[in-house]
Design a protein around this motif. Structure first.
Motif, PDB file in Angstrom:
ATOM      1  N   LEU A 173      -0.646  22.088 103.282  1.00 14.33           N
ATOM      2  CA  LEU A 173      -0.815  23.376 103.944  1.00 14.33           C
ATOM      3  C   LEU A 173      -0.632  23.211 105.456  1.00 14.33           C
ATOM      4  N   ILE A 174      -1.257  22.185 106.017  1.00 14.88           N
ATOM      5  CA  ILE A 174      -1.142  21.951 107.458  1.00 14.88           C
ATOM      6  C   ILE A 174       0.325  21.693 107.827  1.00 14.88           C
ATOM      7  N   MET A 175       0.973  20.842 107.021  1.00 21.63           N
ATOM      8  CA  MET A 175       2.367  20.531 107.283  1.00 21.63           C
ATOM      9  C   MET A 175       3.221  21.797 107.245  1.00 21.63           C
ATOM     10  N   ILE A 179       5.466  23.529 110.142  1.00 25.11           N
ATOM     11  CA  ILE A 179       6.906  23.788 110.034  1.00 25.11           C
ATOM     12  C   ILE A 179       7.221  25.262 110.269  1.00 25.11           C
ATOM     13  N   SER A 180       6.516  26.119 109.562  1.00 26.31           N
ATOM     14  CA  SER A 180       6.823  27.535 109.697  1.00 26.31           C
ATOM     15  C   SER A 180       5.669  28.405 109.211  1.00 26.31           C
ATOM     16  N   PRO A 181       4.886  28.935 110.136  1.00 27.36           N
ATOM     17  CA  PRO A 181       3.753  29.782 109.727  1.00 27.36           C
ATOM     18  C   PRO A 181       4.215  31.003 108.943  1.00 27.36           C
ATOM     19  N   ILE A 182       5.422  31.487 109.262  1.00 25.81           N
ATOM     20  CA  ILE A 182       5.873  32.699 108.561  1.00 25.81           C
ATOM     21  C   ILE A 182       6.125  32.416 107.085  1.00 25.81           C
ATOM     22  N   LEU A 183       6.770  31.252 106.825  1.00 32.18           N
ATOM     23  CA  LEU A 183       7.064  30.916 105.423  1.00 32.18           C
ATOM     24  C   LEU A 183       5.792  30.738 104.602  1.00 32.18           C
ATOM     25  N   VAL A 184       4.706  30.325 105.273  1.00 31.45           N
ATOM     26  CA  VAL A 184       3.440  30.129 104.549  1.00 31.45           C
ATOM     27  C   VAL A 184       2.994  31.426 103.886  1.00 31.45           C
ATOM     28  N   LEU A 185       3.465  32.548 104.457  1.00 33.59           N
ATOM     29  CA  LEU A 185       3.111  33.840 103.863  1.00 33.59           C
ATOM     30  C   LEU A 185       3.489  33.912 102.385  1.00 33.59           C
ATOM     31  N   VAL A 186       4.533  33.161 102.019  1.00 30.92           N
ATOM     32  CA  VAL A 186       4.939  33.128 100.608  1.00 30.92           C
ATOM     33  C   VAL A 186       3.755  32.740  99.732  1.00 30.92           C
ATOM     34  N   MET A 187       2.936  31.834 100.256  1.00 37.12           N
ATOM     35  CA  MET A 187       1.776  31.352  99.489  1.00 37.12           C
ATOM     36  C   MET A 187       0.799  32.486  99.179  1.00 37.12           C
ATOM     37  N   LEU A 188       0.849  33.507 100.027  1.00 35.80           N
ATOM     38  CA  LEU A 188      -0.042  34.635  99.771  1.00 35.80           C
ATOM     39  C   LEU A 188       0.311  35.314  98.451  1.00 35.80           C
ATOM     40  N   PRO A 269       5.170  26.330  81.059  1.00 35.24           N
ATOM     41  CA  PRO A 269       6.216  27.215  81.587  1.00 35.24           C
ATOM     42  C   PRO A 269       5.717  28.131  82.697  1.00 35.24           C
ATOM     43  N   THR A 270       4.471  28.594  82.587  1.00 36.77           N
ATOM     44  CA  THR A 270       3.981  29.517  83.605  1.00 36.77           C
ATOM     45  C   THR A 270       3.779  28.806  84.942  1.00 36.77           C
ATOM     46  N   VAL A 271       3.245  27.588  84.857  1.00 34.65           N
ATOM     47  CA  VAL A 271       3.093  26.803  86.080  1.00 34.65           C
ATOM     48  C   VAL A 271       4.467  26.603  86.728  1.00 34.65           C
ATOM     49  N   ASN A 272       5.444  26.286  85.896  1.00 31.67           N
ATOM     50  CA  ASN A 272       6.801  26.125  86.403  1.00 31.67           C
ATOM     51  C   ASN A 272       7.315  27.409  87.026  1.00 31.67           C
ATOM     52  N   PHE A 273       6.972  28.499  86.366  1.00 38.48           N
ATOM     53  CA  PHE A 273       7.435  29.790  86.857  1.00 38.48           C
ATOM     54  C   PHE A 273       6.895  30.055  88.263  1.00 38.48           C
ATOM     55  N   ILE A 274       5.615  29.755  88.431  1.00 39.61           N
ATOM     56  CA  ILE A 274       5.028  30.006  89.749  1.00 39.61           C
ATOM     57  C   ILE A 274       5.699  29.111  90.796  1.00 39.61           C
ATOM     58  N   ASN A 275       5.982  27.869  90.398  1.00 40.03           N
ATOM     59  CA  ASN A 275       6.716  26.976  91.299  1.00 40.03           C
ATOM     60  C   ASN A 275       8.079  27.545  91.638  1.00 40.03           C
ATOM     61  N   ASN A 276       8.773  27.997  90.599  1.00 42.11           N
ATOM     62  CA  ASN A 276      10.119  28.523  90.806  1.00 42.11           C
ATOM     63  C   ASN A 276      10.099  29.774  91.670  1.00 42.11           C
ATOM     64  N   LEU A 277       9.076  30.583  91.426  1.00 44.95           N
ATOM     65  CA  LEU A 277       8.948  31.806  92.196  1.00 44.95           C
ATOM     66  C   LEU A 277       8.803  31.460  93.667  1.00 44.95           C
ATOM     67  N   SER A 278       7.941  30.488  93.946  1.00 44.67           N
ATOM     68  CA  SER A 278       7.756  30.169  95.355  1.00 44.67           C
ATOM     69  C   SER A 278       9.021  29.540  95.925  1.00 44.67           C
ATOM     70  N   LEU A 279       9.740  28.771  95.099  1.00 46.66           N
ATOM     71  CA  LEU A 279      11.001  28.205  95.574  1.00 46.66           C
ATOM     72  C   LEU A 279      11.982  29.326  95.939  1.00 46.66           C
ATOM     73  N   SER A 280      12.043  30.324  95.059  1.00 46.16           N
ATOM     74  CA  SER A 280      12.977  31.438  95.315  1.00 46.16           C
ATOM     75  C   SER A 280      12.610  32.150  96.606  1.00 46.16           C
ATOM     76  N   LEU A 281      11.319  32.458  96.731  1.00 47.07           N
ATOM     77  CA  LEU A 281      10.889  33.194  97.918  1.00 47.07           C
ATOM     78  C   LEU A 281      11.151  32.384  99.183  1.00 47.07           C
TER      79      LEU A 281
END
Lengths: 597, 571
Positions: A173-175, A179-188, A269-281
């Motif tokens: 999270l710190i890293m 790198i980019s506070p704006i991209l962290v918004l994806v985590m929201l 699959p759902t865990v993967n989906f969440i990973n993929n979703l964040s990758l896409s975003l």
């Protein structure tokens, strides 16, 4: 997630509920863990180091990528190689550290487990006989194997896992923020999604896994019943009706398993989906930011890697929590056993009972197994040295109770028991018990050689003594014929020798003890009357010059006793010689005559 | 393993379809980094935000597709695991029910139970897991190679170069590790044995004050367990750091080689980013492999144990024999039998006519029960033959043969069912039949005292009944089918003499056509029967009526003396 649907074996019994008293368990665990504080601190430092090092990796690769400018001849090789060199160094150190850490943790947990088992066993041998009468063997054994194993797994992996997760989550999270506070918004978007999903699954799946355990338990029970009764099933050609019933239970079991998995198998699959979703975003947002020059390519690369690191532990967390819960429950069961009340210690000024003559006296003894349920009331008994007391009565009447009291397996409620004028609670248990030799109905032999089994009652017994005892018991020639003679190993439950021979071995064991008092608890009920006659000589020899207490179910065998105690429904109802009791025409008279009808 | 995998054969089409769906889904997973590279290298230079969003939507679509397809595939896999396990367990149970006595002795009952239960769970678990996670790792590895090779064939070579090393680690660790775990399991069994012995022998141990000795015994086995676990664990701990290391090295190499490729103009940096992403995905997949590692080794041990039972050949096959003319209902003709190498039953010959009764008496271990087991063909004779109505029992269908008997064994079992069902045992008897049998067995009185009478449910092993009540129920079970042949193996020992006498009387009066064999310890239980057989170490040392035997058979006289005579002294 209630239970890990992929890893971990099925829990056969439904024991994985939350422990009742967390503080109690933690205190107990801490007692063990604190012995190895150094290990623990070293482990924490190592975890910290190896994880922080691993966290640097993506950052470095990002820098290296930034030095790779698109287009011919634009790459700054010096920078790329510089960072690549650092990456290699960090990864090597990180891998080595994580190996050392694993080994350290295995050692740490094994030390604790070793100590825990040792303590548990020491406790077990100090527990009173009543404990074993109350608890099932399988239940006690599962504490030694299943429960301690669960604690072991948890100690060696979960602990590190928890530390690692914290470091990785916060580090990533710190890293990412750097790198980019704006991209962290994806985590929201993704974090609430994970949390929501986890909670949903826990609710949905937990009861299903419980049903699964229950059904497995039912199948276990059915199989146990039928397999042990298979001869009867065959004799009545009932195979078809049993198979039909089995088919039903089997179907229910696999269905319950499937139901649980139906939802459980969504997790991966759902865990993967969440990973993929964040990758896409991240990709979309990152690309836009890159487009406007707010980010470098290396930044995006590092960020993607961190986001994967970040979400991993969060998804694992639910699994770890349920594993920790079952470990806590296991620890609770182990500590409960450790906290059982042991046999009362001997009195401080307890005497050693020595040079026993064998005079036994019971005065106004009262006793019961369950509080408020007195079964023996005001019992008087006198046995002179060398005389024979017989205890008779129908099955289940409580004949063994008197033995339990004589040997002080149970303490009496009221009155007193004297041996040679010593109240048995004033002497050490060890010396009291060793002044009796005992042959029981259940011939107990342990997995060891025949020599060990005979010599069990006498420390440092020599081969000559053992042979002499075996000869006296009339089993020597049999032992000689065995392939390894006295060094033949008796396997589990003594399956390789007959009941009669087992009994003779226990008689030999008693012979070797050379005690002044003897207890025979249905010692010959496993052998028939004819074998009994054969070992009669051995028995007579064993009984010579000893104060004997004999429990027998065949009345013909005890007619010559000096005193006969007649037991019914727990209490002693009559007492006297055969002649006296027959004249009395009471319970004994009826009992005796019934065998000739 | 092979034997158990054969059970998957009927599901191959379903598994193939599942695999196909799984591959499709996994490729969608793998498509994401590809799109990522495309966006970075090709879309961004076009400087169009809307195009980026369109491709982003594409990624989202791939994510949803991956999830859906993977879940569908997983559920199909679970279904296959369910159905295959159901069949396997069914067959295993059927096989166990058909084992001969000799085979049961060989496997032992506790071991068969654990094969039926924990071993089949392990298999169920493994079949599901292999299809769900086991295939995912190879798909990701191979799929990763395929997809990356379309991106950047040279960098893919690095990926491929890492594989042999990973395979080597898996191979070495499993080769060394699995025997270590097998070995560990044996030591754990030893430890459990010591604990068990201490529980069952608590009275003896306490009587002899051997606490310290037992502590020592446990301590040494405990240390052995810990040492072996340390050894196995230390080895297994190599896997994860080593795998991590290899993949991370590959990752670094990609950066370096990628730099050269970009510099020479044959690649773009976005592809390197995508590659790094692939390495991360693979890292996770490989971790899963190490996890199922242990599951598979456990399951393969289980599969071996199950296959051992399934592959056991039926050893009591029907063998054709010519029927002989015979006056006897049951006839033993020079029967010899042994459990091991030593003869156990030697040269037994006798015959009883229909409706007659035979008593068998003799020492423990003299072979009384074995004679009955031979007659019911739980074992085959080594020599000689046993005939019923002149027909060798080996030529009679086993179910038909056993259908002739009503039997109560020594320590026979009662099931956790109603009293009715315990007596009926799936034979479809009417309540009246059952009730009559309970009356004859002297059991009616205590059954009718229960609120729910014949529907009264017994607890496991009939532990809510007294010893005498249990025996009377078992006898009722034996009588209920109005059998041709009645066998009571020491099954009235817990009855008092009076009840025993009444029982014998009602059998004599109400089962006139039934040939009965009664094994007993008490002479009083057999003295009124038509014939008595006296056994001594597997030999027939006397045969005749009570009166004849009292005159001629010394062993019989001894038994009689021991039970009726006034023995001087004690015992």
């Amino acid at each position: 997630m209630a239970t890990n649907p992929q890893g971990g074996g099925p829990k056969i019994s439904d024991k994985t509920d939350k422990p009742k008293d967390t503080g109690y368990v933690l205190k107990g665990l801490w007692k063990y863990v604190s012995h190895y504080k150094v290990h623990l601190i070293a482990a924490i430092i190592l975890t910290l180091c190896s994880n922080l090092l691993a966290l640097v990796g993506p950052m470095l690769s990002g820098y290296a990528i930034d030095a790779i400018q698109p287009g011919k001849g634009l790459v700054v090789f010096q920078t790329v190689l510089y960072y690549a060199g650092w990456m290699i160094a960090f990864y090597i150190v990180s891998s080595v550290l994580s190996y050392i850490l694993s080994v350290l943790m295995i050692r740490f947990s094994q030390k604790i487990i070793h100590k825990m088992r040792e303590d548990l066993f020491s406790k077990l041998v100090e527990l009173p006989v009543s404990f074993f009468d109350r608890n099932q063997a399988g239940d006690i054994i599962s504490k030694f194997s299943y429960d301690i194993d669960t604690i072991n797994t948890s100690l060696s992996s979960d602990f590190i896992q928890v530390c690692t997760s914290f470091i990785t989550v916060f580090g990533s999270l710190i890293m990412m923020i750097i790198i980019s506070p704006i991209l962290v918004l994806v985590m929201l978007v993704t974090i609430p999604l994970s949390l929501f999903y986890t909670r949903y699954m826990a609710k949905k799946v937990r009861p299903l896994f419980r049903t699964r355990s229950k059904k497995l338990g039912e199948l276990n029970g059915f199989v146990e019943e039928m397999v042990s009764g298979q001869m009867t099933i065959k004799a009545y050609a009932a195979e078809n009706s049993v198979m039909e019933k089995f088919g039903r239970i089997n179907k229910e079991t696999v269905d319950a398993y499937f139901e649980a998995e139906y939802y459980g198998s969504m997790t991966g699959p759902t865990v993967n989906f969440i990973n993929n979703l964040s990758l896409s975003l991240i990709t979309v947002l990152g690309a836009v930011l890159y487009l406007f020059g707010k980010m470098t390519l290396g930044n995006i690369s590092s960020f993607v890697q961190y986001s994967r690191k970040f979400s991993g532990p969060i998804n694992e967390m639910a699994n770890i929590i349920s594993e920790l819960q079952s470990a806590m429950a296991a620890a609770e069961r182990v500590f409960k056993l450790m906290d059982e009340i042991p046999e009362l210690p001997d009195k401080e000024n307890a005497n050693e009972l020595s040079e026993v003559k064998g005079e036994v006296k019971m005065e106004g003894v009262s006793f019961g197994y369950i509080p408020d349920k007195e079964i023996i009331k005001n019992l008087f008994l006198y046995a002179r040295p060398g005389c024979l007391t017989a205890i008779v009565g129908p099955t289940g009447a409580g004949k063994t109770t008197i033995i339990n009291l004589l040997m002080r397996f149970y303490d009496i409620w009221g009155g007193a028991i004297w041996v040679d004028g010593n109240e048995i609670r004033d002497v050490t248990r060890k010396s009291l018990r060793r002044s009796y030799a005992m042959v029981l109905q259940d011939t107990w032999l342990f997995s060891g050689t025949i020599f060990d089994n005979i010599a069990y009652g006498k420390e440092n017994a020599t081969m000559d003594e053992v042979v002499a005892a075996a000869k006296a018991a009339g089993i020597h020639s049999y032992i000689k014929r065995l392939p390894q003679g006295y060094y033949t190993v008796i396997n589990e439950d003594g399956m390789n020798i007959s009941k009669g021979q087992k009994q003779l071995l226990t008689i030999a064991r008693a012979m070797l003890m050379d005690a002044k008092m003897l207890i025979l608890d249905e010692a010959t009920s496993n052998v028939d009357t004819r074998t009994e006659i054969k070992i009669q000589k051995a028995m007579r020899k064993l009984m010579e010059n000893k104060t004997c207490f004999v429990i027998a179910h065949r009345l013909s065998t005890i007619q010559g006793a000096d005193n006969i105690l007649v037991v019914d429904q727990g209490d002693v109802v009559e007492q006297g010689t055969h002649k006296e009791l027959m004249e009395k025409k009471g319970f004994y008279y009826k009992l005796y005559n019934s065998q000739f009808e | 393993m092979k034997r158990v995998f054969a059970y998957l054969k009927p599901y191959y089409p379903r598994m193939a379809l599942g695999l196909f769906i799984k591959i499709l889904g996994t490729f969608m997973d793998l498509g994401l980094p590809w799109v990522l590279a495309y966006i970075l290298d090709d879309v961004i230079p076009k400087k169009s935000v809307s195009l980026i969003l369109w491709w982003g939507a594409g990624m989202l679509l791939l994510s949803v597709g991956a999830r859906t397809l993977n879940i569908v595939a997983n559920r199909m896999a679970s279904k296959v695991a369910r159905d295959a396990t159901e069949t396997l367990r069914h067959d295993l149970f059927q096989k166990i029910l058909s084992l001969s006595g000799r085979q049961l002795n060989y496997f032992t009952i506790p071991s068969l139970e654990s094969r039926m239960t924990s071993d089949t769970y392990n298999i169920h678990h493994m079949i599901g897991m292999m299809q769900r996670i086991g295939v995912r790792a190879p798909i990701i590895l191979i799929g990763g190679i395929i997809i990356t090779s379309t991106l950047e064939p040279v960098l893919t070579l690095i990926l491929i170069g890492v594989f042999p090393f990973m395979a080597l680690i898996v191979y070495l660790v499993s080769k060394k590790g699995i025997p270590l775990y097998t070995n560990l399991q044996e030591t754990v069994d030893k430890m459990v044995r010591v604990v068990r012995e201490n529980i069952t022998g608590v009275r003896v141990i306490k009587a002899l004050s051997k606490n310290e000795y037992e502590k020592g015994r446990f301590s040494s086995v405990n240390k052995e367990v810990v040492d072996k676990e340390l050894k196995a664990g230390t080895l297994m701990a190599v896997t994860n750091p080593a795998m991590n290391f290899l993949l991370n090295m590959g990752l670094t190499l990609v950066v370096i080689v990628g730099a050269f490729r970009v510099n020479s103009g044959s690649s773009e940096p976005g592809k390197i980013v995508a590659f790094l992403s692939y390495f991360m995905i693979m890292l996770h997949a490989v971790m899963a492999i190490t996890r199922i590692f242990i599951g598979v080794s456990k399951a393969s041990a289980s599969a071996k144990r199950i296959a051992e039972v399934l592959d056991t050949e039926e050893d009591l096959k029907e063998i054709p024999f010519e029927p002989k003319n015979s006056d006897y209902h049951i006839e033993f003709d020079n029967v010899c039998f042994s459990y091991t190498h030593e003869p156990f039953i030697t040269d037994i010959s006798f015959g009883i006519k229909k409706g007659e009764s035979l008593g068998i008496i003799g020492s423990t271990g003299s072979g009384k029960t074995t004679l009955v087991h031979l007659l019911m063909r739980f074992y085959d004779v080594d020599k000689g033959s046993i005939r019923i109505n002149g027909v060798d029992i080996r030529s009679i269908d086993k179910q038909k043969l056993r259908g002739m008997f009503g039997v109560a064994f020594q320590n026979d079992v009662l099931f956790a069912e109603s009293i009715y069902e315990n007596i009926n045992l799936g034979r479809g008897l009417t309540k009246e039949d059952v009730l009559i049998a309970t009356e004859d067995a002297q059991a009616a009185s205590f059954i009718l005292n229960k609120d729910d009478k014949l529907n009264h449910k017994l607890t496991i092993k009939g532990s809510n009944l007294s010893g005498g009540q249990k025996q009377r129920l078992l006898i009722a079970r034996a009588l209920a089918g109005k059998p041709e042949i009645l066998i009571l193996d020491d099954s009235s020992s817990a009855l008092d003499y009076k009840t025993d006498a009444q029982l014998r009387k009602s059998i004599r009066n109400n089962y006139k056509g039934t040939t009965s064999i009664i094994i007993a310890q008490r002479i009083s239980s057999v003295m009124k029967l038509d014939k008595i057989l006296v056994l001594e170490e597997g030999h027939m040392v006397g045969y005749g009526t009570h009166e004849e035997l009292l005159k001629t058979c010394s062993v019989y006289q001894e038994i009689y003396q021991s039970q009726f005579g006034q023995l001087e002294g004690v015992l």
